[in-house]
Design an enzyme around this catalytic site. Sequence first.
Site, short mmCIF file in Angstrom:
data_model
loop_
_atom_site.label_atom_id
_atom_site.label_comp_id
_atom_site.label_asym_id
_atom_site.label_seq_id
_atom_site.Cartn_x
_atom_site.Cartn_y
_atom_site.Cartn_z
N CYS A 1 0.78 -1.07 0.01
CA CYS A 1 -0.02 0.02 0.10
C CYS A 1 0.97 1.11 -0.24
O CYS A 1 1.44 1.68 1.18
CB CYS A 1 -1.09 0.10 1.36
SG CYS A 1 -2.07 1.61 1.43
N CYS B 1 -0.46 4.19 2.12
CA CYS B 1 -0.19 4.08 3.70
C CYS B 1 1.18 4.07 4.09
O CYS B 1 1.32 4.68 4.90
CB CYS B 1 -0.85 2.46 4.21
SG CYS B 1 -2.09 1.91 3.41
N ASP B 2 2.10 3.80 3.15
CA ASP B 2 3.38 3.39 3.79
C ASP B 2 4.47 4.42 3.09
O ASP B 2 5.53 4.53 3.53
CB ASP B 2 4.08 1.98 3.65
CG ASP B 2 3.08 1.16 4.82
OD1 ASP B 2 2.43 1.76 5.68
OD2 ASP B 2 2.90 -0.04 4.36
#
Length: 337
Positions: free
Chosen positions: A155, A158-159
């Site tokens: 992701c 997200c990261d």
Amino acid sequence: MNQPPNQQPNQQPNQQPNQQPNQPLAYDLIIVGSGPAGLVASIYASRYRMSNLVIGKQKGGTIGLAHKVENWPGEVSISGLDLMIKIENQVQNLETEIIYDPVESIKKENGIFTLITDGEKKYQAKALILATGTERRKLQIPGEEEFLGKGVSFCTTCDAPFFRDKTVVLIGGGDAACSGAVRTAEYAKKVYLVYRKDELRAEPIWVNQIVKNPKIEVIYNTSVTEIKGDQVVEEVFLDNPYRGSKKLATDGVFIEIGGVPGNELAILAGVEIDESGYLKVNKEMKTSVKGIFAAGDTTDFLPHFQQMISAASMGAVAASSAYQYLKHESAPAQRGT
Ligand code: NDP
């Protein structure tokens, strides 16, 4: 519209029914999936005055993870999660409940579907819409599982911020990989986009941004065969030498190689799937099981055009078909089944 099994006569059809002791909550329609297909199905179902419940796994479905959505009418640029929260609000404004508690089993008896969730809650409905989307495809190479959370991520949204001033390898060549590379380059000092073919297949708008971004380098005709490191990711192995070496030093690996249809529940319910695992539907979004409809990326309707807008329209069609089914074909409800 028939009353669902334990709905009170004066209750508004799209309100949550009163629960009798030891009886499951019952609805006209249960929608499994809280992405665009599922939520739009609920909006239409409520407008058709069907009592309905949305059961999701994660807020916003997969699109909730998108860092930017720029192809949804009325929104020039918005994060996937913000957009999904807006649609959720619209669903709840129609007095429909959305719960997050994965469905574990489906059973059909006397025309009524009984669903049991992970939290051991029981729900019943006369019709179902499966809008279960896709799950992330894995590379299935050494190091992928071992370094998950230690440099490997599925992701970028997200990261990516964890890789500020670092070097990152991103695998894939579709919209998720290309939009993810652009996002990751906002933080990382270098992004290698490793793609197994010779021409990226993402929307030209993303490809154009990649070509213009000096931090992104595309390595074509190449696959990553192994991810290695000590405590965290340190390098990947390539099947073709790049600048004379099959090893590429990196701090992180993002895997954005598409998804596989979320079909476990459909299989449990006896719904026919195609050779790639997508749920077979007709143009009314009917599956092979009477009373079960499907919508969105999990269906075989448009498997090569998995867009939010097409998922949403499938949801609307599925709700309309469920309405026709409840009106004309559904078996009379049996209390307590
Ligand atoms: P896609 O299925 O579109 O692309 C997957 C990519 O991963 C392809 O390039 C594919 O290669 C590659 N791939 C698949 N399996 C492997 C493997 N085992 N090893 C290496 N590479 C592999 O998935 P996406 O997640 O990119 O997109 C899913 C859907 O969501 C699409 O319909 C897309 O349009 C949509 N989307 C739209 C966005 C937008 O901004 N409009 C953003 C994100 C997603 P190959 O090309 O060789 O098959």
